[in-house]
Design a protein around this motif. Structure first.
Motif, PDB file in Angstrom:
ATOM      1  N   UNK A  97      44.607  48.626  31.599  1.00 38.99           N
ATOM      2  CA  UNK A  97      45.870  48.395  32.295  1.00 38.99           C
ATOM      3  C   UNK A  97      45.682  47.566  33.567  1.00 38.99           C
ATOM      4  N   UNK A  98      44.610  47.798  34.289  1.00 39.66           N
ATOM      5  CA  UNK A  98      44.403  47.097  35.551  1.00 39.66           C
ATOM      6  C   UNK A  98      43.542  45.845  35.434  1.00 39.66           C
ATOM      7  N   UNK A  99      42.548  45.875  34.555  1.00 39.03           N
ATOM      8  CA  UNK A  99      41.579  44.784  34.532  1.00 39.03           C
ATOM      9  C   UNK A  99      41.393  44.142  33.160  1.00 39.03           C
ATOM     10  N   UNK A 100      42.130  44.594  32.145  1.00 43.82           N
ATOM     11  CA  UNK A 100      41.918  44.135  30.776  1.00 43.82           C
ATOM     12  C   UNK A 100      42.369  42.718  30.501  1.00 43.82           C
ATOM     13  N   UNK A 101      41.767  42.146  29.468  1.00 40.81           N
ATOM     14  CA  UNK A 101      42.087  40.778  29.062  1.00 40.81           C
ATOM     15  C   UNK A 101      43.528  40.614  28.622  1.00 40.81           C
ATOM     16  N   UNK A 102      44.089  41.635  27.972  1.00 36.40           N
ATOM     17  CA  UNK A 102      45.459  41.509  27.477  1.00 36.40           C
ATOM     18  C   UNK A 102      46.471  41.381  28.602  1.00 36.40           C
ATOM     19  N   UNK A 103      46.048  41.681  29.826  1.00 35.82           N
ATOM     20  CA  UNK A 103      46.928  41.549  30.983  1.00 35.82           C
ATOM     21  C   UNK A 103      46.714  40.229  31.711  1.00 35.82           C
ATOM     22  N   UNK A 104      45.965  39.338  31.085  1.00 35.94           N
ATOM     23  CA  UNK A 104      45.725  38.045  31.698  1.00 35.94           C
ATOM     24  C   UNK A 104      44.593  38.049  32.693  1.00 35.94           C
ATOM     25  N   UNK A 105      43.839  39.121  32.746  1.00 31.85           N
ATOM     26  CA  UNK A 105      42.707  39.221  33.656  1.00 31.85           C
ATOM     27  C   UNK A 105      41.417  39.010  32.893  1.00 31.85           C
ATOM     28  N   UNK A 106      40.434  38.498  33.571  1.00 30.92           N
ATOM     29  CA  UNK A 106      39.112  38.385  32.976  1.00 30.92           C
ATOM     30  C   UNK A 106      38.401  39.706  33.116  1.00 30.92           C
ATOM     31  N   UNK A 107      37.586  40.043  32.126  1.00 34.42           N
ATOM     32  CA  UNK A 107      36.828  41.293  32.183  1.00 34.42           C
ATOM     33  C   UNK A 107      35.407  40.998  32.564  1.00 34.42           C
TER      34      UNK A 107
END
Length: 70
Positions: free
Chosen positions: A60-70
């Protein structure tokens, strides 16, 4: 690195300042600012601690599906 708006949004939803989050997870306010700006990638340990305090999952906070790089 993209701006972490998910972290900021979760923090604000809980009416938590950057300073309060920093105190809760044991880092400086500047670290939280840098994470939210996308200037700093937190360690897995710090990421998990932030998630626990905010009641969110890593995805929810850092995942790829949220447009964030892991």
């Amino acid at each position: 690195m993209p701006i972490n708006s998910n972290l900021r949004s979760a923090r604000i939803t809980l009416d938590m300042s950057q300073n309060k989050l920093a105190e809760a997870v044991g880092v400086s306010k500047q670290t939280i600012v840098a994470i939210e700006r996308g200037d700093y990638s937190p360690s897995i340990k710090l990421s998990k601690t932030i998630c626990k305090v905010l009641g969110k999952s890593l995805d929810e906070l850092f995942g790829e599906e949220n447009g964030n790089e892991v």
